[in-house]
Scaffold this motif. Sequence first.
Motif: not given
Length: 151
Positions: A29-37, A39-43, A64-69
């Motif tokens: 769950i936290a990984g999915i939320l960090d991926v979404l976070r 994506i929000m930061a990249i955008a 954004g890229w850091l949290h996504l990866i």
Amino acid sequence: MTSTLERGTHKSTAVASGLVVFAAVLLLIAGILDVLRGIMAIAEDDVFVNTPNYVFEFDLTTWGWLHLIIGALAILVSIGLFKAAVWARVLGVALAGLLIIANFLSLPYYPVWSIVAIALYALVIWGLCVVRKDDFGPTGSTGGRSSAHHM
């Protein structure tokens, strides 16, 4: 007859596998939320706080890229935890620790979520560290002991 030792072992194995599943679900769950976070930061969404003169200031896209990866890696590790892979347990603790640091460093950009994420990852570390090595194995095994010995 099942001995008291065997009953205690099965109970500790059930608790251990429950804690690992708990940690795996939280990490997923936290990984999915960090991926979404990420994506929000990249955008470059307007959800993030603009903090001038922050010591660890990076471009929002970099965060954004850091949290996504790292979030994507957390999702992959959680899948390994569902399969009771020992490598996933070790990597899960290391990755959760890394994500605590990343969320701490990005605290000024999104303070509430960073604090919640730090708490989630701390629970993941706890869930993975309290389980003894003997109680952790594929499909909740009891370290090579078969439950067929009960009779």
